[in-house]
Design a protein around this motif. Structure first.
Motif, PDB file in Angstrom:
ATOM      1  N   GLU A 174       0.819  -1.199   0.000  1.00 59.63           N
ATOM      2  CA  GLU A 174       0.000   0.000   0.000  1.00 59.63           C
ATOM      3  C   GLU A 174       0.862   1.262   0.000  1.00 59.63           C
ATOM      4  O   GLU A 174       0.812   2.077   0.916  1.00 59.63           O
ATOM      5  CB  GLU A 174      -0.938  -0.024   1.203  1.00 59.63           C
ATOM      6  N   LEU A 175       1.631   1.410  -1.067  1.00 62.63           N
ATOM      7  CA  LEU A 175       2.517   2.566  -1.166  1.00 62.63           C
ATOM      8  C   LEU A 175       1.746   3.875  -1.216  1.00 62.63           C
ATOM      9  O   LEU A 175       2.277   4.915  -0.831  1.00 62.63           O
ATOM     10  CB  LEU A 175       3.438   2.426  -2.381  1.00 62.63           C
ATOM     11  N   ASP A 176       0.484   3.834  -1.646  1.00 64.04           N
ATOM     12  CA  ASP A 176      -0.317   5.044  -1.642  1.00 64.04           C
ATOM     13  C   ASP A 176      -0.540   5.559  -0.216  1.00 64.04           C
ATOM     14  O   ASP A 176      -0.588   6.765   0.013  1.00 64.04           O
ATOM     15  CB  ASP A 176      -1.652   4.821  -2.344  1.00 64.04           C
ATOM     16  N   LYS A 177      -0.592   4.649   0.740  1.00 61.52           N
ATOM     17  CA  LYS A 177      -0.729   5.069   2.139  1.00 61.52           C
ATOM     18  C   LYS A 177       0.568   5.687   2.656  1.00 61.52           C
ATOM     19  O   LYS A 177       0.541   6.607   3.473  1.00 61.52           O
ATOM     20  CB  LYS A 177      -1.165   3.900   3.010  1.00 61.52           C
ATOM     21  N   VAL A 178       1.694   5.195   2.177  1.00 62.88           N
ATOM     22  CA  VAL A 178       2.982   5.791   2.543  1.00 62.88           C
ATOM     23  C   VAL A 178       3.048   7.209   1.981  1.00 62.88           C
ATOM     24  O   VAL A 178       3.442   8.151   2.679  1.00 62.88           O
ATOM     25  CB  VAL A 178       4.161   4.929   2.038  1.00 62.88           C
ATOM     26  N   TYR A 179       2.646   7.371   0.726  1.00 60.95           N
ATOM     27  CA  TYR A 179       2.613   8.709   0.108  1.00 60.95           C
ATOM     28  C   TYR A 179       1.697   9.624   0.918  1.00 60.95           C
ATOM     29  O   TYR A 179       2.041  10.768   1.201  1.00 60.95           O
ATOM     30  CB  TYR A 179       2.146   8.611  -1.343  1.00 60.95           C
ATOM     31  N   GLN A 180       0.530   9.120   1.307  1.00 60.84           N
ATOM     32  CA  GLN A 180      -0.418   9.914   2.092  1.00 60.84           C
ATOM     33  C   GLN A 180       0.190  10.316   3.429  1.00 60.84           C
ATOM     34  O   GLN A 180      -0.023  11.437   3.904  1.00 60.84           O
ATOM     35  CB  GLN A 180      -1.721   9.143   2.319  1.00 60.84           C
ATOM     36  N   ALA A 181       0.947   9.427   4.048  1.00 60.32           N
ATOM     37  CA  ALA A 181       1.611   9.767   5.315  1.00 60.32           C
ATOM     38  C   ALA A 181       2.590  10.918   5.105  1.00 60.32           C
ATOM     39  O   ALA A 181       2.668  11.834   5.931  1.00 60.32           O
ATOM     40  CB  ALA A 181       2.331   8.549   5.884  1.00 60.32           C
ATOM     41  N   HIS A 182       3.338  10.880   3.991  1.00 60.01           N
ATOM     42  CA  HIS A 182       4.236  11.997   3.676  1.00 60.01           C
ATOM     43  C   HIS A 182       3.420  13.284   3.557  1.00 60.01           C
ATOM     44  O   HIS A 182       3.801  14.322   4.099  1.00 60.01           O
ATOM     45  CB  HIS A 182       4.993  11.756   2.368  1.00 60.01           C
ATOM     46  N   ALA A 236       5.784  19.688   8.441  1.00 53.49           N
ATOM     47  CA  ALA A 236       7.112  19.075   8.281  1.00 53.49           C
ATOM     48  C   ALA A 236       7.916  19.816   7.223  1.00 53.49           C
ATOM     49  O   ALA A 236       7.368  20.285   6.230  1.00 53.49           O
ATOM     50  CB  ALA A 236       6.970  17.608   7.887  1.00 53.49           C
ATOM     51  N   GLU A 237       9.207  19.905   7.452  1.00 53.06           N
ATOM     52  CA  GLU A 237      10.087  20.601   6.525  1.00 53.06           C
ATOM     53  C   GLU A 237      11.100  19.671   5.878  1.00 53.06           C
ATOM     54  O   GLU A 237      11.995  20.116   5.169  1.00 53.06           O
ATOM     55  CB  GLU A 237      10.792  21.746   7.242  1.00 53.06           C
ATOM     56  N   LEU A 238      10.978  18.386   6.134  1.00 52.01           N
ATOM     57  CA  LEU A 238      11.833  17.405   5.489  1.00 52.01           C
ATOM     58  C   LEU A 238      11.064  16.114   5.324  1.00 52.01           C
ATOM     59  O   LEU A 238      10.023  15.912   5.943  1.00 52.01           O
ATOM     60  CB  LEU A 238      13.130  17.170   6.275  1.00 52.01           C
ATOM     61  N   VAL A 239      11.570  15.242   4.481  1.00 54.31           N
ATOM     62  CA  VAL A 239      10.922  13.967   4.200  1.00 54.31           C
ATOM     63  C   VAL A 239      11.905  12.855   4.529  1.00 54.31           C
ATOM     64  O   VAL A 239      13.086  12.948   4.202  1.00 54.31           O
ATOM     65  CB  VAL A 239      10.509  13.884   2.709  1.00 54.31           C
ATOM     66  N   ALA A 270       9.167   8.460  -1.443  1.00 55.36           N
ATOM     67  CA  ALA A 270       9.635   9.689  -0.795  1.00 55.36           C
ATOM     68  C   ALA A 270      10.150  10.682  -1.840  1.00 55.36           C
ATOM     69  O   ALA A 270       9.845  11.872  -1.777  1.00 55.36           O
ATOM     70  CB  ALA A 270      10.723   9.374   0.230  1.00 55.36           C
ATOM     71  N   LYS A 271      10.913  10.198  -2.816  1.00 53.52           N
ATOM     72  CA  LYS A 271      11.424  11.076  -3.868  1.00 53.52           C
ATOM     73  C   LYS A 271      10.282  11.641  -4.710  1.00 53.52           C
ATOM     74  O   LYS A 271      10.302  12.817  -5.078  1.00 53.52           O
ATOM     75  CB  LYS A 271      12.414  10.331  -4.757  1.00 53.52           C
ATOM     76  N   CYS A 272       9.308  10.810  -5.007  1.00 48.95           N
ATOM     77  CA  CYS A 272       8.152  11.261  -5.785  1.00 48.95           C
ATOM     78  C   CYS A 272       7.411  12.358  -5.027  1.00 48.95           C
ATOM     79  O   CYS A 272       7.038  13.373  -5.605  1.00 48.95           O
ATOM     80  CB  CYS A 272       7.233  10.087  -6.067  1.00 48.95           C
ATOM     81  N   PHE A 273       7.217  12.149  -3.731  1.00 48.14           N
ATOM     82  CA  PHE A 273       6.541  13.161  -2.937  1.00 48.14           C
ATOM     83  C   PHE A 273       7.322  14.475  -2.988  1.00 48.14           C
ATOM     84  O   PHE A 273       6.744  15.540  -3.195  1.00 48.14           O
ATOM     85  CB  PHE A 273       6.366  12.713  -1.489  1.00 48.14           C
ATOM     86  N   CYS A 274       8.627  14.391  -2.828  1.00 45.01           N
ATOM     87  CA  CYS A 274       9.456  15.601  -2.845  1.00 45.01           C
ATOM     88  C   CYS A 274       9.347  16.348  -4.167  1.00 45.01           C
ATOM     89  O   CYS A 274       9.397  17.572  -4.200  1.00 45.01           O
ATOM     90  CB  CYS A 274      10.904  15.263  -2.546  1.00 45.01           C
ATOM     91  N   SER A 275       9.215  15.606  -5.235  1.00 40.70           N
ATOM     92  CA  SER A 275       9.137  16.271  -6.546  1.00 40.70           C
ATOM     93  C   SER A 275       7.801  16.972  -6.739  1.00 40.70           C
ATOM     94  O   SER A 275       7.696  17.867  -7.572  1.00 40.70           O
ATOM     95  CB  SER A 275       9.360  15.259  -7.660  1.00 40.70           C
ATOM     96  N   HIS A 276       6.776  16.628  -5.944  1.00 42.12           N
ATOM     97  CA  HIS A 276       5.466  17.251  -6.058  1.00 42.12           C
ATOM     98  C   HIS A 276       5.200  18.299  -4.985  1.00 42.12           C
ATOM     99  O   HIS A 276       4.369  19.184  -5.181  1.00 42.12           O
ATOM    100  CB  HIS A 276       4.364  16.193  -6.007  1.00 42.12           C
TER     101      HIS A 276
END
Length: 66
Positions: free
Chosen positions: A4-12, A20-23, A56-62
């Motif tokens: 469930e990587l979508d839940k990990v993305y949602q947590a980010h 939060a100021e970092l990932v 995590a990298k995908c989240f940072c890029s968005h």
């Protein structure tokens, strides 16, 4: 983290919107030894950890940090 990587993305996202100021990669307890003890292969374990880093990298890029 495995299915469930979508839940990990949602947590980010949730941490980000809370200020939060970092990932982080969300892999603080994930390691090959733990996954293999749970019945996964080394290759699967490595993929799970790589996928968490990709999320995590995908989240940072968005995200737009302040």
């Amino acid at each position: 983290m495995i299915n469930e990587l979508d839940k990990v993305y949602q947590a980010h996202w949730d941490y980000f919107t809370a200020g939060a100021e970092l990932v982080i990669t969300d892999t603080y307890q994930a390691n090959v030894q733990v996954f293999t003890q749970a019945g996964y292969s080394e290759q699967e374990a490595e993929k799970f950890i790589r996928d968490a880093v990709k999320v995590a990298k995908c989240f940072c890029s968005h995200a737009v940090f302040r």
